[in-house]
Design an enzyme around this catalytic site. Structure first.
Site, PDB file in Angstrom:
ATOM      1  N   SER A 229       1.368  -0.912  -0.159  1.00  0.00           N
ATOM      2  CA  SER A 229       0.451  -0.463  -0.004  1.00  0.00           C
ATOM      3  C   SER A 229       0.970   1.265   0.017  1.00  0.00           C
ATOM      4  CB  SER A 229      -0.956  -0.035   1.728  1.00  0.00           C
ATOM      5  OG  SER A 229      -2.020   1.239   1.169  1.00  0.00           O
ATOM      6  N   GLU A 230       0.579   1.839  -0.762  1.00  0.00           N
ATOM      7  CA  GLU A 230       1.741   3.014  -1.204  1.00  0.00           C
ATOM      8  C   GLU A 230       2.017   4.545  -0.411  1.00  0.00           C
ATOM      9  OE1 GLU A 230      -0.988   2.309  -2.832  1.00  0.00           O
ATOM     10  OE2 GLU A 230      -1.782   4.291  -3.714  1.00  0.00           O
ATOM     11  N   ASN A 231       0.927   4.062   0.913  1.00  0.00           N
ATOM     12  CA  ASN A 231       1.612   5.073   1.895  1.00  0.00           C
ATOM     13  C   ASN A 231       2.006   4.883   3.374  1.00  0.00           C
ATOM     14  OD1 ASN A 231      -0.885   3.073   2.670  1.00  0.00           O
ATOM     15  ND2 ASN A 231      -1.031   4.094   4.771  1.00  0.00           N
TER      16      ASN A 231
END
Lengths: 232, 219
Positions: B46-48
């Site tokens: 997840s890119e966060n």
């Protein structure tokens, strides 16, 4: 050396109208709740806010939008709130949208003393207009500049009085890079401890980057989308 | 019959391979994580700032400090790793993520994708989509074949502002699986019971149709 401030209001007391601020967080995850509340109380105007998102109607940066203290937002994804949309469409608010990875890296580079870099993100799109394009090994890249701010305001889980910070779970997001990019960096923490209580191996942001630190109060930690499954 | 969103997700899950690191976009792509084939280890990013994203939490596990890029509460699998956004996009740009699955408003026969902006409407931003399409090794688009007006979303050229150029390798819709190669869509499979004529009629871009088009195997 004294970096410790008694409250959010004192830590932000010299931020004046027209300042450029970086505010950590992803959505409402890991936002500096106490500092945002203090900025609302101080009622300074014409702020440029660099933050991945713009909060929701009644929380996060949405609070500063509601009071019309923000002149410009620099973000990758906005519009989780109606007031934001209203101000944007009426021309009261300026918005600069930047691809999320480019935004993160522009902030990171400011903290690393690198003025510009090349990224493939946005090549061939409207983001590339007016930017230097270069080819490396047959692939096209855009030149992007480091992004600085007068003040970086972040929220960490723990911090010590020397400014060393530790984050929990996904709250690192933009905050660790922003902490390193501010001309003045203000950190609020859930727990402020004395030097030695944080394992040096566990430090996410070294104290050198952090100029001011205070222990925040009453963290609400609002959840934007509470998704659960029924069974283990 | 045309697939529903779960059918599309199930078909995309057949593209997963053991050991892959995968980023899933919001919407239909997120559903793909429910259909990882038995015995396969696939790590979701997840890119966060997560590698090893798990399912949604049960009520007692909800942690406000742990969300995915869609701002939903999630869990971590055993062996997960956490990091910041700058590092997360570093691994995306550096090609460490094997597969990105995302939605689109339009895809062109050249593999261009448009999925972030409709001129004249409220613009919410591109988020991480431009970085993902410029960096991931393989990009699969999950979308409906036509827009709500019934117009094809598989076009000779995108009409909407682009997210990325020449990056989409495969498209899975409710009607078909198509590869994109040499400036053409190539029909690989059709949804169970869907005729080739319907796919041809709903694909505006150049479409190569082989003599035999197998049906998707979805259970």
């Amino acid at each position: 050396m004294n970096k410790v401030f008694a409250s959010a209001d004192e830590a932000i007391s010299d931020i004046s109208s027209g300042a450029t601020l970086m505010l950590g967080g992803f959505g409402l995850n890991g936002i500096p709740e106490n500092a945002i509340a203090a900025l609302v109380r101080k009622n300074i105007q014409q702020l440029t806010c660099i933050s991945n998102n713009a909060g929701v109607d009644d929380f996060g940066l949405g609070l500063l939008l509601k009071t019309k203290q923000i002149k410009k937002m620099i973000s990758s994804y906005v519009g989780e709130n109606a007031e934001f949309e209203r101000q944007l469409l009426s021309g009261e608010l300026e918005v600069e949208l930047i691809p999320q990875g480019t935004l993160a890296t522009r902030i990171q580079m400011a903290g690393m003393g690198i003025p510009a870099f090349y990224t493939p993100a946005g090549y061939g799109t409207e983001i590339a207009v007016g930017k230097e394009i270069r080819d490396f090994n047959g692939k096209h890249y855009l030149m992007e500049h480091a992004l600085h701010a007068d003040f970086a305001i972040v929220k960490a889980w723990k911090g010590d009085t020397l400014g060393n910070l530790v984050f929990r779970k996904t709250t690192r997001n933009f905050s660790t890079s922003m902490a390193k990019a501010g001309t003045i960096t203000i950190a609020e923490v859930e727990e402020l401890v004395t030097p030695g209580e944080i394992d040096p191996d566990a430090v996410d942001v070294a104290g050198v980057y952090v100029h001011r630190i205070f222990e925040g109060k009453h963290y609400e930690k609002r959840i934007e989308r509470r998704t659960v499954r029924l069974e283990k | 019959m045309a697939l529903d969103k779960y059918g599309i997700a199930k078909r995309i899950a057949q593209e997963l391979r053991d050991g892959m690191y995968v980023n899933l976009g919001i919407g239909i792509p997120t559903l793909v994580s429910n259909f990882v084939p038995e015995g396969m280890t696939v790590i979701f990013q997840s890119e966060n700032g997560i590698l090893g994203m798990g399912p949604y939490p049960v009520e007692e596990e909800v942690d406000a400090d742990l969300i995915n890029a869609g701002k939903e509460t999630v869990t971590l699998i055993k062996g997960a790793a956490l990091f910041d956004s700058a590092e997360s996009f570093g691994m995306i740009r550096a090609g460490k993520i094997d597969l990105t699955v995302l939605g689109a408003m339009e895809v062109s026969e050249h593999g261009d994708i448009a999925n972030w902006k409709i001129p004249g409407k409220m613009v919410k931003g591109m988020g991480g989509a431009m970085d993902l399409v410029a960096g991931a090794k393989n990009i699969i688009v999950a979308m409906m074949h036509t827009n709500p007006k019934g117009e094809s979303k598989l076009l000779p050229q995108c009409s909407l502002p682009l997210t990325g150029l020449g990056c989409v390798k495969k498209v899975v819709t409710e009607l078909a699986v198509l590869a994109i190669k040499d400036g053409c869509f190539h029909l690989l499979e059709r949804a169970p019971g869907v005729g080739v004529e319907e796919i041809v009629q709903k694909t505006a871009g150049k479409l190569i149709v082989p003599e035999f088009v197998p049906e998707m195997q979805i259970n």
